[in-house]
Design a protein around this motif. Structure first.
Motif, PDB file in Angstrom:
ATOM      1  N   ASN A 111      15.347  39.066   5.859  1.00 17.41           N
ATOM      2  CA  ASN A 111      14.868  39.023   7.269  1.00 17.41           C
ATOM      3  C   ASN A 111      15.161  37.516   7.959  1.00 17.41           C
ATOM      4  N   VAL A 112      16.037  36.930   7.951  1.00 22.13           N
ATOM      5  CA  VAL A 112      16.316  35.806   8.444  1.00 22.13           C
ATOM      6  C   VAL A 112      16.138  36.129  10.049  1.00 22.13           C
ATOM      7  N   SER A 113      15.766  35.291  10.955  1.00 26.62           N
ATOM      8  CA  SER A 113      15.556  35.199  12.505  1.00 26.62           C
ATOM      9  C   SER A 113      15.588  33.842  13.144  1.00 26.62           C
ATOM     10  N   VAL A 114      16.357  33.728  14.077  1.00 26.90           N
ATOM     11  CA  VAL A 114      16.701  32.547  14.656  1.00 26.90           C
ATOM     12  C   VAL A 114      16.419  32.871  16.265  1.00 26.90           C
ATOM     13  N   ASN A 115      15.803  31.748  16.737  1.00 32.16           N
ATOM     14  CA  ASN A 115      15.333  31.936  18.182  1.00 32.16           C
ATOM     15  C   ASN A 115      15.712  30.367  18.754  1.00 32.16           C
ATOM     16  N   CYS A 116      16.744  30.337  19.596  1.00 32.17           N
ATOM     17  CA  CYS A 116      17.093  29.124  19.971  1.00 32.17           C
ATOM     18  C   CYS A 116      16.689  29.200  21.839  1.00 32.17           C
ATOM     19  N   THR A 117      15.982  28.078  22.304  1.00 26.53           N
ATOM     20  CA  THR A 117      15.986  27.952  23.688  1.00 26.53           C
ATOM     21  C   THR A 117      16.932  26.755  24.264  1.00 26.53           C
ATOM     22  N   GLU A 118      17.588  27.089  25.140  1.00 25.32           N
ATOM     23  CA  GLU A 118      18.306  26.461  25.802  1.00 25.32           C
ATOM     24  C   GLU A 118      17.861  25.122  26.462  1.00 25.32           C
ATOM     25  N   ALA A 119      16.764  25.495  27.089  1.00 26.32           N
ATOM     26  CA  ALA A 119      16.046  24.474  28.022  1.00 26.32           C
ATOM     27  C   ALA A 119      15.543  23.227  26.819  1.00 26.32           C
ATOM     28  N   SER A 120      15.062  23.597  25.925  1.00 27.71           N
ATOM     29  CA  SER A 120      14.347  22.714  25.166  1.00 27.71           C
ATOM     30  C   SER A 120      15.467  22.123  23.927  1.00 27.71           C
ATOM     31  N   HIS A 121      16.563  22.626  23.903  1.00 25.37           N
ATOM     32  CA  HIS A 121      17.638  22.318  22.911  1.00 25.37           C
ATOM     33  C   HIS A 121      17.120  22.497  21.528  1.00 25.37           C
ATOM     34  N   ARG A 122      16.173  23.284  21.301  1.00 29.71           N
ATOM     35  CA  ARG A 122      15.459  23.654  19.804  1.00 29.71           C
ATOM     36  C   ARG A 122      15.992  24.977  19.495  1.00 29.71           C
ATOM     37  N   CYS A 123      15.798  25.145  18.047  1.00 35.07           N
ATOM     38  CA  CYS A 123      15.853  26.342  17.413  1.00 35.07           C
ATOM     39  C   CYS A 123      14.738  26.445  16.497  1.00 35.07           C
TER      40      CYS A 123
END
Length: 150
Positions: A111-123
């Protein structure tokens, strides 16, 4: 006991998908086509010795491996014996003790999940530990993450 060069060689066992085990070997250097091998094992000192029920065979019909189901690992030492015969004569036996936890091939994390946010440049990445029958603490696992820019 048994003729030189008739014992099996390169005995290897692997446990995968939590409870399946494959053991394989090569026939002895002087083994003839009528040589037949038999694998016996005892998962722990408290259990009985049993013969393989699901042999893997080569083109001559000789047993060159075994498949097992419902293997439990825990912290057990398993004992293996491969013996056999050819033309009614005994071959050299092969014996090996294996700590089962050392031969387990773990599955990938689940159950690998990834969440990236463009504004903070973080995943952020989450996962669950792989299934195993003997590791009780998830803190026992170490992970490596390879991130590729595409």
């Amino acid at each position: 006991a048994g003729m030189n060069g008739t014992a099996i060689e390169n005995f290897v066992c692997v446990i995968f998908n939590v409870s399946f085990m494959n053991c394989t070997w090569h026939v002895g250097r002087t083994a003839t086509e009528d040589t037949q091998y038999f694998l016996y094992w005892r998962p722990s000192k408290k259990e009985d010795i049993t013969e393989c029920q699901n042999y893997i065979k080569d083109s001559c019909g000789r047993h060159t491996g075994c498949q097992f189901q419902n293997v439990t690992i825990e912290n057990k030492n398993a004992y293996f014996l491969v013996n056999g015969s050819r033309s009614g004569q005994n071959i050299q036996p092969y014996e090996k003790k294996i700590q089962l936890y050392q031969i387990e091939k773990l599955t990938s994390p689940l159950n690998v999940s990834v969440n990236c946010t463009e504004a903070s440049h973080r995943c952020s990445i989450w996962w669950q530990p792989p299934h195993t029958s003997h590791v009780k603490k998830s803190s026992c696992f170490k992970y490596e993450i390879a991130i590729e820019n595409k």
